[in-house]
Design a protein around this motif. Structure first.
Motif, PDB file in Angstrom:
ATOM      1  N   LEU A  18       5.528   9.457  -0.755  1.00  0.00           N
ATOM      2  CA  LEU A  18       5.106   8.479  -1.755  1.00  0.00           C
ATOM      3  C   LEU A  18       5.160   9.113  -3.127  1.00  0.00           C
ATOM      4  O   LEU A  18       5.321  10.323  -3.262  1.00  0.00           O
ATOM      5  CB  LEU A  18       3.702   7.947  -1.461  1.00  0.00           C
ATOM      6  N   ILE A  19       5.026   8.273  -4.136  1.00  0.00           N
ATOM      7  CA  ILE A  19       4.988   8.750  -5.524  1.00  0.00           C
ATOM      8  C   ILE A  19       3.605   8.472  -6.061  1.00  0.00           C
ATOM      9  O   ILE A  19       3.127   7.334  -6.023  1.00  0.00           O
ATOM     10  CB  ILE A  19       6.049   8.033  -6.388  1.00  0.00           C
ATOM     11  N   ARG A  20       2.943   9.491  -6.551  1.00  0.00           N
ATOM     12  CA  ARG A  20       1.636   9.335  -7.187  1.00  0.00           C
ATOM     13  C   ARG A  20       1.860   9.348  -8.700  1.00  0.00           C
ATOM     14  O   ARG A  20       2.419  10.290  -9.250  1.00  0.00           O
ATOM     15  CB  ARG A  20       0.691  10.452  -6.786  1.00  0.00           C
ATOM     16  N   THR A  21       1.444   8.275  -9.348  1.00  0.00           N
ATOM     17  CA  THR A  21       1.670   8.122 -10.782  1.00  0.00           C
ATOM     18  C   THR A  21       0.342   7.980 -11.504  1.00  0.00           C
ATOM     19  O   THR A  21      -0.521   7.210 -11.076  1.00  0.00           O
ATOM     20  CB  THR A  21       2.552   6.887 -11.059  1.00  0.00           C
ATOM     21  N   THR A  22       0.197   8.704 -12.590  1.00  0.00           N
ATOM     22  CA  THR A  22      -0.977   8.611 -13.452  1.00  0.00           C
ATOM     23  C   THR A  22      -0.527   8.027 -14.785  1.00  0.00           C
ATOM     24  O   THR A  22       0.477   8.455 -15.354  1.00  0.00           O
ATOM     25  CB  THR A  22      -1.596  10.000 -13.680  1.00  0.00           C
ATOM     26  N   ASP A  35      10.035   3.335  -2.579  1.00  0.00           N
ATOM     27  CA  ASP A  35      10.857   2.311  -3.237  1.00  0.00           C
ATOM     28  C   ASP A  35      10.202   1.771  -4.505  1.00  0.00           C
ATOM     29  O   ASP A  35      10.739   0.896  -5.159  1.00  0.00           O
ATOM     30  CB  ASP A  35      11.188   1.181  -2.277  1.00  0.00           C
ATOM     31  N   GLY A  36       9.042   2.321  -4.863  1.00  0.00           N
ATOM     32  CA  GLY A  36       8.351   1.906  -6.079  1.00  0.00           C
ATOM     33  C   GLY A  36       7.323   0.820  -5.870  1.00  0.00           C
ATOM     34  O   GLY A  36       6.618   0.444  -6.810  1.00  0.00           O
ATOM     35  N   THR A  37       7.213   0.284  -4.649  1.00  0.00           N
ATOM     36  CA  THR A  37       6.207  -0.745  -4.379  1.00  0.00           C
ATOM     37  C   THR A  37       4.818  -0.140  -4.556  1.00  0.00           C
ATOM     38  O   THR A  37       4.522   0.933  -4.027  1.00  0.00           O
ATOM     39  CB  THR A  37       6.362  -1.310  -2.955  1.00  0.00           C
ATOM     40  N   ILE A  38       3.989  -0.819  -5.290  1.00  0.00           N
ATOM     41  CA  ILE A  38       2.651  -0.309  -5.595  1.00  0.00           C
ATOM     42  C   ILE A  38       1.748  -0.484  -4.378  1.00  0.00           C
ATOM     43  O   ILE A  38       1.543  -1.595  -3.890  1.00  0.00           O
ATOM     44  CB  ILE A  38       2.066  -1.022  -6.826  1.00  0.00           C
ATOM     45  N   ALA A  39       1.229   0.643  -3.872  1.00  0.00           N
ATOM     46  CA  ALA A  39       0.360   0.641  -2.695  1.00  0.00           C
ATOM     47  C   ALA A  39      -1.109   0.667  -3.084  1.00  0.00           C
ATOM     48  O   ALA A  39      -1.958   0.132  -2.369  1.00  0.00           O
ATOM     49  CB  ALA A  39       0.682   1.841  -1.812  1.00  0.00           C
ATOM     50  N   LYS A  40      -1.414   1.300  -4.219  1.00  0.00           N
ATOM     51  CA  LYS A  40      -2.780   1.384  -4.729  1.00  0.00           C
ATOM     52  C   LYS A  40      -2.725   1.312  -6.245  1.00  0.00           C
ATOM     53  O   LYS A  40      -1.761   1.776  -6.852  1.00  0.00           O
ATOM     54  CB  LYS A  40      -3.444   2.715  -4.359  1.00  0.00           C
ATOM     55  N   ARG A  46       3.057  -6.320  -3.848  1.00  0.00           N
ATOM     56  CA  ARG A  46       3.913  -7.393  -4.376  1.00  0.00           C
ATOM     57  C   ARG A  46       4.798  -6.938  -5.532  1.00  0.00           C
ATOM     58  O   ARG A  46       5.836  -7.539  -5.778  1.00  0.00           O
ATOM     59  CB  ARG A  46       3.053  -8.552  -4.860  1.00  0.00           C
ATOM     60  N   MET A  47       4.345  -5.947  -6.264  1.00  0.00           N
ATOM     61  CA  MET A  47       5.098  -5.501  -7.434  1.00  0.00           C
ATOM     62  C   MET A  47       5.531  -4.057  -7.254  1.00  0.00           C
ATOM     63  O   MET A  47       4.893  -3.286  -6.542  1.00  0.00           O
ATOM     64  CB  MET A  47       4.241  -5.621  -8.708  1.00  0.00           C
ATOM     65  N   ARG A  48       6.598  -3.728  -7.934  1.00  0.00           N
ATOM     66  CA  ARG A  48       7.043  -2.339  -8.019  1.00  0.00           C
ATOM     67  C   ARG A  48       6.619  -1.796  -9.371  1.00  0.00           C
ATOM     68  O   ARG A  48       6.351  -2.561 -10.290  1.00  0.00           O
ATOM     69  CB  ARG A  48       8.558  -2.263  -7.870  1.00  0.00           C
ATOM     70  N   PHE A  49       6.599  -0.492  -9.482  1.00  0.00           N
ATOM     71  CA  PHE A  49       6.173   0.122 -10.739  1.00  0.00           C
ATOM     72  C   PHE A  49       7.005  -0.396 -11.906  1.00  0.00           C
ATOM     73  O   PHE A  49       6.473  -0.720 -12.970  1.00  0.00           O
ATOM     74  CB  PHE A  49       6.262   1.652 -10.648  1.00  0.00           C
TER      75      PHE A  49
END
Length: 139
Positions: A88-92, A2-7, A26-29
């Protein structure tokens, strides 16, 4: 998913001027992006990522804690379970400040070259008219 930042790593937190407690869980991407970036993320980036599973080198702008804009390049990959379900989505995120400055310098140089070309064409036209008058007077 859902875009919630896990790390999030310390480098990006430093760039944005945020703390880990403010962001993780607390925040989404999309919350890290400027208004235009958030709109692009919701209408193009996220749907394409869901369809293709990977997007790379997308230029966006993130909003820092002070409200300034940070130009970035984003690459995201959907990680899946062994069964193929999205996990999950891994974003760089890459800082694109230098690239943006270089692009702006190229645009300034191009505008200057276009202006010089217009001036040269105008001067050539004036010279052509002067030569036509001179030729007419000689005849």
């Amino acid at each position: 998913m859902d875009g919630t930042i896990a790390k999030i790593n310390a480098t990006l937190l430093g760039w944005l001027g945020l703390s880990r407690d403010q962001v993780v869980g607390r925040m989404r991407f999309g919350d890290l992006l400027t208004v235009g970036g958030k709109l692009y993320h919701e209408t193009h980036f996220a749907p394409l990522l869901r369809m293709q599973g990977h997007l790379g080198g997308i230029a966006l702008e993130m909003r820092t804690a002070t409200g300034s804009r940070l130009p970035v390049l984003v690459t995201s990959t959907v990680k899946r379970t062994d069964g193929g379900e999205p996990l999950l989505i891994r974003t760089t995120v890459f800082d694109a400040t230098d690239r943006r400055a270089y692009e702006e310098e190229l645009l300034r140089a191009r505008r200057a070259a276009d202006e010089a070309r217009r001036q040269a064409e105008a001067e050539r036209e004036r010279l052509h008219e002067a030569l036509a008058v001179l030729q007419h007077s000689l005849l």
